[in-house]
Design an enzyme around this catalytic site. Sequence first.
Site, mmCIF file in Angstrom:
data_model
loop_
_atom_site.group_PDB
_atom_site.id
_atom_site.type_symbol
_atom_site.label_atom_id
_atom_site.label_comp_id
_atom_site.label_asym_id
_atom_site.label_seq_id
_atom_site.Cartn_x
_atom_site.Cartn_y
_atom_site.Cartn_z
ATOM 1 N N THR A 181 0.820 -1.214 0.000
ATOM 2 C CA THR A 181 0.000 0.000 0.000
ATOM 3 C C THR A 181 0.861 1.274 0.000
ATOM 4 O OG1 THR A 181 -0.143 -0.332 2.361
ATOM 5 C CG2 THR A 181 -2.097 -0.900 1.082
ATOM 6 N N ASP A 182 0.255 2.345 -0.505
ATOM 7 C CA ASP A 182 0.874 3.683 -0.503
ATOM 8 C C ASP A 182 2.224 3.702 -1.220
ATOM 9 O OD1 ASP A 182 -1.307 4.633 0.887
ATOM 10 O OD2 ASP A 182 -0.391 4.195 2.840
ATOM 11 N N ARG A 183 2.395 2.859 -2.212
ATOM 12 C CA ARG A 183 3.636 2.776 -2.999
ATOM 13 C C ARG A 183 4.852 2.396 -2.156
ATOM 14 N NH1 ARG A 183 2.099 4.071 -7.750
ATOM 15 N NH2 ARG A 183 4.161 3.807 -8.593
ATOM 16 N N LEU A 184 4.607 1.907 -0.949
ATOM 17 C CA LEU A 184 5.733 1.486 -0.100
ATOM 18 C C LEU A 184 5.994 0.005 -0.374
ATOM 19 C CD1 LEU A 184 4.902 3.412 3.196
ATOM 20 C CD2 LEU A 184 6.450 4.054 1.346
ATOM 21 N N HIS A 185 6.333 -0.269 -1.621
ATOM 22 C CA HIS A 185 6.490 -1.656 -2.054
ATOM 23 C C HIS A 185 7.749 -2.279 -1.453
ATOM 24 C CE1 HIS A 185 3.489 -0.263 -4.764
ATOM 25 N NE2 HIS A 185 4.327 0.507 -5.434
#
Length: 206
Positions: A181-185
């Site tokens: 989520t939230d581009r916190l890959h």
Amino acid sequence: MPHFNSDAQSAAPGADPLSVLQRWFDEAQAKKDPLPDAMTLATSSKEGRPSARIVLFKGIRRGAIFFVTNYQSRKARELEENPRAALVFHFPTWERQVRVEGRVERATAAESEAYFQTRPRGSQLGAWASPQSQPIASRGELEARSQQVEERFEGAPVARPEFWGGYLVIPERVELWLGRTDRLHDRFVYERAKDDEPWRLERLAP
Ligand SMILES: Cc1cc2nc3c(=O)[nH]c(=O)nc-3n(C[C@H](O)[C@H](O)[C@H](O)COP(=O)(O)O)c2cc1C
């Protein structure tokens, strides 16, 4: 609702990246991901000019990634002059990506032969009929070649053409990417210079 990759938490998904690739691939097949075996193969000429195309993943053999192709194709010519490649897998249903870089060797004739024998007859004949990556005058020319090949092998098993077979990509760097989520890959990179060395693992910023 938690993101389906939230179970990855802070740890890498395994110590051996090829085992993780196999597991993710099996899961993607089970989840009916579209064409999980379609992987992008990048090669480059000896001048360093890159080219990429999709080929099918045919499994892991001898610690390497196996695919089959025509040994006179553009990709094969590039691999002969510069035996290094990069591969990309994408499993969209699971938001996962696997990037592999390494050196490339031809599979043995026995490995190529064994795989050729598992192919449907139509694909075996197609391997003979298509001078892959060469210019052809028309669709009619291709169909005429296919007809000739059918007549040649009528009533007989189809032998493997010497110009068709497998390659092995021996990984030196593998990146496992999990969408979060939230581009916190999550990105986990495994590297080793030699096949008998343990993998070094580090996390990269997404
Ligand atoms: C889904 C898909 C699967 C493909 N699988 C293979 C394959 O396993 N082997 C192969 O030689 N070409 C395969 N192709 C065709 C290649 O993408 C490419 O057009 C062909 O190999 C010629 O590439 P080259 O001229 O760079 O050598 C596939 C194409 C698609 C779209």
